[in-house]
Design a protein around this motif. Structure first.
Motif, PDB file in Angstrom:
ATOM      1  N   LEU A  87      37.900  32.844  -9.483  1.00  0.00           N
ATOM      2  CA  LEU A  87      39.196  32.696  -8.830  1.00  0.00           C
ATOM      3  C   LEU A  87      39.611  34.074  -8.337  1.00  0.00           C
ATOM      4  O   LEU A  87      39.260  35.084  -8.943  1.00  0.00           O
ATOM      5  N   PHE A  88      40.367  34.112  -7.239  1.00  0.00           N
ATOM      6  CA  PHE A  88      40.822  35.403  -6.729  1.00  0.00           C
ATOM      7  C   PHE A  88      41.936  35.900  -7.644  1.00  0.00           C
ATOM      8  O   PHE A  88      42.995  35.277  -7.715  1.00  0.00           O
ATOM      9  N   PRO A  89      41.713  37.002  -8.363  1.00  0.00           N
ATOM     10  CA  PRO A  89      42.639  37.388  -9.425  1.00  0.00           C
ATOM     11  C   PRO A  89      44.015  37.806  -8.913  1.00  0.00           C
ATOM     12  O   PRO A  89      44.975  37.785  -9.669  1.00  0.00           O
ATOM     13  N   HIS A  90      44.113  38.161  -7.620  1.00  0.00           N
ATOM     14  CA  HIS A  90      45.392  38.639  -7.100  1.00  0.00           C
ATOM     15  C   HIS A  90      46.210  37.520  -6.474  1.00  0.00           C
ATOM     16  O   HIS A  90      47.303  37.761  -5.978  1.00  0.00           O
ATOM     17  N   LEU A 131      49.097  33.292 -12.189  1.00  0.00           N
ATOM     18  CA  LEU A 131      47.895  34.004 -11.761  1.00  0.00           C
ATOM     19  C   LEU A 131      46.732  33.562 -12.641  1.00  0.00           C
ATOM     20  O   LEU A 131      46.946  33.116 -13.772  1.00  0.00           O
ATOM     21  N   SER A 133      44.735  35.084 -14.477  1.00  0.00           N
ATOM     22  CA  SER A 133      44.664  35.703 -15.803  1.00  0.00           C
ATOM     23  C   SER A 133      45.601  35.029 -16.796  1.00  0.00           C
ATOM     24  O   SER A 133      45.495  35.250 -17.994  1.00  0.00           O
TER      25      SER A 133
ATOM     26  N   LEU B 188      32.573  36.417  -6.777  1.00  0.00           N
ATOM     27  CA  LEU B 188      33.889  36.272  -6.153  1.00  0.00           C
ATOM     28  C   LEU B 188      33.755  36.298  -4.633  1.00  0.00           C
ATOM     29  O   LEU B 188      34.394  35.522  -3.924  1.00  0.00           O
ATOM     30  N   LEU B 210      41.622  43.747  -3.805  1.00  0.00           N
ATOM     31  CA  LEU B 210      41.068  44.034  -5.127  1.00  0.00           C
ATOM     32  C   LEU B 210      40.664  45.498  -5.256  1.00  0.00           C
ATOM     33  O   LEU B 210      40.488  45.999  -6.354  1.00  0.00           O
ATOM     34  N   ARG B 290      50.508  41.474 -10.814  1.00  0.00           N
ATOM     35  CA  ARG B 290      49.220  40.791 -10.920  1.00  0.00           C
ATOM     36  C   ARG B 290      49.016  40.241 -12.323  1.00  0.00           C
ATOM     37  O   ARG B 290      48.008  39.657 -12.625  1.00  0.00           O
ATOM     38  N   GLY B 291      49.959  40.512 -13.197  1.00  0.00           N
ATOM     39  CA  GLY B 291      49.908  39.883 -14.504  1.00  0.00           C
ATOM     40  C   GLY B 291      49.037  40.626 -15.503  1.00  0.00           C
ATOM     41  O   GLY B 291      48.724  40.111 -16.565  1.00  0.00           O
ATOM     42  N   GLY B 292      48.610  41.837 -15.149  1.00  0.00           N
ATOM     43  CA  GLY B 292      47.882  42.697 -16.080  1.00  0.00           C
ATOM     44  C   GLY B 292      46.519  42.178 -16.461  1.00  0.00           C
ATOM     45  O   GLY B 292      46.280  41.144 -16.950  1.00  0.00           O
TER      46      GLY B 292
END
Ligand SMILES: Nc1ncnc2c1ncn2[C@@H]1O[C@H](COP(=O)(O)OP(=O)(O)OP(=O)(O)O)[C@@H](O)[C@H]1O
Ligand SMILES: [Mg+2]
Lengths: 370, 292
Positions: A87-90, A131, A133, B188, B210, B290-292
């Motif tokens: 998944l795109f983490p951003h 997100l 994460s 990714l 990223l 970004r939620g760390g």
């Protein structure tokens, strides 16, 4: 009629190593086909060729008769779910699902509608603004599934999508995948090395071994009629006993066990030749066990059998597991369903008699892959 | 409430000393060293800027009123900004190549980048002087190709400074970027491709966002280092357009004006730290988003 997805004679080599060869497989529209095989057997390589990440050394891949090999990955319109971390983490869940539509420059209202539809399909309503994460592994894979389906790809590839999850979660998502398959009618190519998962999900299974497909068939076909010793060992549980092949007539063979006992009417598979060494295969749940002393009369309706010594007994609720040893010291496993007569009073160390119906016995040639 | 908490506190005191205090005693020598080597000179400089030649803030008034100083600061920030931007533009593809090339080629490229860092700074700067001067290879080649009639003024001005400093700063952009990019899962980008993203879309929507932490880290490092850079500007720059470090050196060494020199240095330090603080805030906000 040509199949919807046609994989023709794929071969991929890396220098001298052959990753896959002779992979030929036709898949119907809406079918769920699983690649089952051990690590390194070429499942991912085949999938990557279809996805366009690898060029095959030989062979062709066609969708509806059109070769797709010259089409770059991003134009193939194929969906894919990877093992993990893709998944795109951003981006939030909703933005991840919207991604394929955004790069296709679809109008905003269409994006919104389709994302909402997918979020509902994959049951992600409560996490749509999180997100990656902030999601559990199972949720992440459901998002990946939604992202791979949002652009209505005709083919969905899944490369061990559940291997990073624990057993309970895995079963839950297997169920979700089945439901989504039924709801969308998408053609799915699924990779796993977990036979239970393959049996549970697939219409058909292609068993991979050392870069080749050993057998393609429904789970029942693979179980009842394994083409090779490898398939027999990989699909379902099996006992293997060494033997010598005495006579072959069509698909029926007579074999001699190491203790000299003759067994006839054994179903033979592959190139089994009289006079050569072979392997006798039995399913643990198709073998019966009883006290050797109590009943010495030969078994009825063509059953064959041999004498064994009981090494271990495990009570597993709905069945009892016997670990036994033949007189020539080969181990065998036998499963007796709860309540079946004959096995009462058996104890570890006892001599016992095992037998089976002739047509439940299979013989394979001894050679490595045979 | 307090009667309950007292026995607790006594309990705590009875236990062996907590880890943090013993930790401080371990790092104390290092802290003292940092204080003596880094903080003390700055404080002394600050003191000189408000005591010489007379006590007061007249040095700072002169600083803010001087058109020369203003121009020097503009020069410094413009050149540093340009250097950072160009180094990022060149460094990004180099870093990406280092990540995706087969190991043998990546090692070679990495060697080239690192080697330039290990070569003597003066040697590298003089090499650029040779290349950039009126009769240097670059001008000769361009004239030979008929692209220009008269040699371009590439040295003894800010163009030369920018070129030379960009080259020197490149590794400081590339190294943090490589670290960031190595952490990006290759699957990714495969996933992005299957989702329909061509090269440009994959770059814009996945690789670039990223890589932002690496861009920020390398960019900040380069910009801050550029602000105080001395050797390259003084060799490749001209007399007419100084940068801050040169001005300070001139004030102190030639004019022996410790007061104004100190004030200039201090102003540069404050600007640099302020910038650092802003960047840090931005980075942290990005990370928490970004939620760390
Ligand atoms: N880049 C490569 N260079 C050399 N050999 C490779 C390369 N990629 C794969 N192989 C080989 O090709 C064979 C098939 O690999 P593949 O990844 O398809 O296996 P797999 O069935 O997906 O296994 P797993 O279940 O472990 O994912 C393996 O023997 C592997 O070592
Ligand atoms: Mg694999």
């Amino acid at each position: 009629m040509t199949p919807f997805l046609d994989i023709q004679n794929i071969k991929k080599t890396y220098g001298a190593t052959v990753a896959v060869q002779d992979v030929t497989l036709g898949i119907g529209r809406g079918e769920f086909v699983t690649f089952l095989g051990p690590s390194g057997s070429g499942k991912s390589t085949t999938l990557y060729v279809i996805a366009g990440f690898l060029d095959p050394t030989e062979g062709d891949v066609r969708i509806q008769g059109q070769s797709i090999l010259s089409v770059p990955s991003h134009k193939r319109n194929i969906g894919m779910v990877f093992q993990r971390y893709t998944l795109f983490p951003h981006l939030t869940v909703a933005e991840n699902v919207a991604f394929p539509l955004r790069v296709r420059r679809r109008p905003n209202d269409e994006i919104e509608r389709k994302v909402a539809e997918m979020v509902r399909l994959a049951r992600l309503e409560t996490v749509r603004d999180r997100l990656p994460s902030q999601l559990s592994g199972g949720q992440q894979q459901r998002v990946a599934l939604a992202r791979a389906l949002v652009y209505d790809p005709p083919v969905l590839l899944m490369d061990e999508p559940l291997s990073a999850l624990d057993k309970k979660l895995r079963e839950e998502i297997q169920y979700e995948i089945r439901r989504i398959h039924q709801e969308t009618g998408v053609t799915i190519l699924y990779v796993t090395h977990d036979q239970e998962e393959a049996l549970r999900l697939s219409d058909r299974i292609a068993v991979f071994s050392q870069g080749r497909i050993d057998q393609i068939g429904t789970s029942a076909e693979l179980y009842q009629n394994p083409a090779t010793r490898f398939v027999a060992g990989f699909v379902g549980n099996s006992d293997f006993l060494s033997c010598r092949i005495d006579r072959v007539e069509g698909h029926s063979a007579r074999i001699v066990l190491p203790d000299g006992a003759c067994v006839s009417g054994v179903r033979s598979h592959g190139t089994v030749r009289a006079g050569s060494e072979g392997t006798l295969m039995l399913r643990p749940e198709r073998v019966r066990i009883r006290n050797a002393a109590s009943n010495t009369t030969p078994s009825e309706n063509g059953a064959a059998g041999l004498s064994v010594t009981i090494r271990d007994i495990t009570f597993l609720g709905d069945n009892t597991h016997f670990a036994v040893e033949t007189d020539w010291k080969q181990p065998m496993a036998i499963r007796v369903p709860f309540g079946r007569a004959g096995a009462e009073g058996l104890a570890v160390g006892d001599r016992a008699r095992v037998d089976w119906v002739a047509e439940d016995a299979h013989v394979f040639a001894e050679s490595a892959n045979g | 409430m307090s009667s309950i908490s007292i026995p607790n506190r006594r309990n705590a005191a009875a236990r062996p000393p907590p880890v943090p205090s013993s930790g401080v005693s371990f790092v104390l020598p290092a802290l003292l060293l940092i204080l003596a080597v880094f903080i003390l000179p700055v404080v002394m400089l600050l003191l000189r800027s408000v005591t010489e030649p007379d006590p007061g803030l007249q040095n700072y008034r002169e600083l803010f009123e001087s058109a020369t100083v203003a121009r020097v600061f503009v020069n410094t920030f413009v050149v540093s900004g340009l250097v950072t931007a160009i180094a990022l533009l060149i460094g990004f593809p180099i870093a990406w190549l280092l990540v995706i090339l087969p190991k043998r080629w990546a090692d070679l490229l990495f060697g080239i980048v690192i080697l330039s860092m290990w070569t003597n700074l003066l040697a590298r700067t003089y090499a650029w002087m040779v290349l950039l001067q009126r009769t240097g290879i670059i001008n000769k080649t361009l004239m030979g190709l008929g692209l220009i009639d008269t040699p371009l003024p590439l040295v003894n001005n800010l163009v030369g400074v920018t070129i030379g400093m960009t080259y020197i700063m490149l590794p400081f952009i590339v190294l943090p970027l490589v670290t960031t990019m190595r952490a990006i899962e290759p699957d990714l980008l495969r996933a992005a491709a299957l989702c329909g993203a061509g090269r440009w879309e994959a770059f814009r929507r996945v690789l670039l966002p990223l890589s932002l932490p690496g861009i920020a880290a390398g960019g900040l490092l380069t910009f801050v280092m550029s602000l105080g850079y001395f050797v390259t500007p003084s060799l490749l720059g001209g007399a007419g357009n100084m940068m801050a470090a040169e001005l300070i050196a001139q004030l102190v060494q030639s004019l022996l004006n410790w007061g104004l020199g100190g004030a200039t240095a201090f102003a540069l330090l404050v600007l640099t730290l302020a910038l650092y603080a802003v960047q840090l805030r931005l980075l942290q906000r990005g990370r928490s988003q970004r939620g760390g």
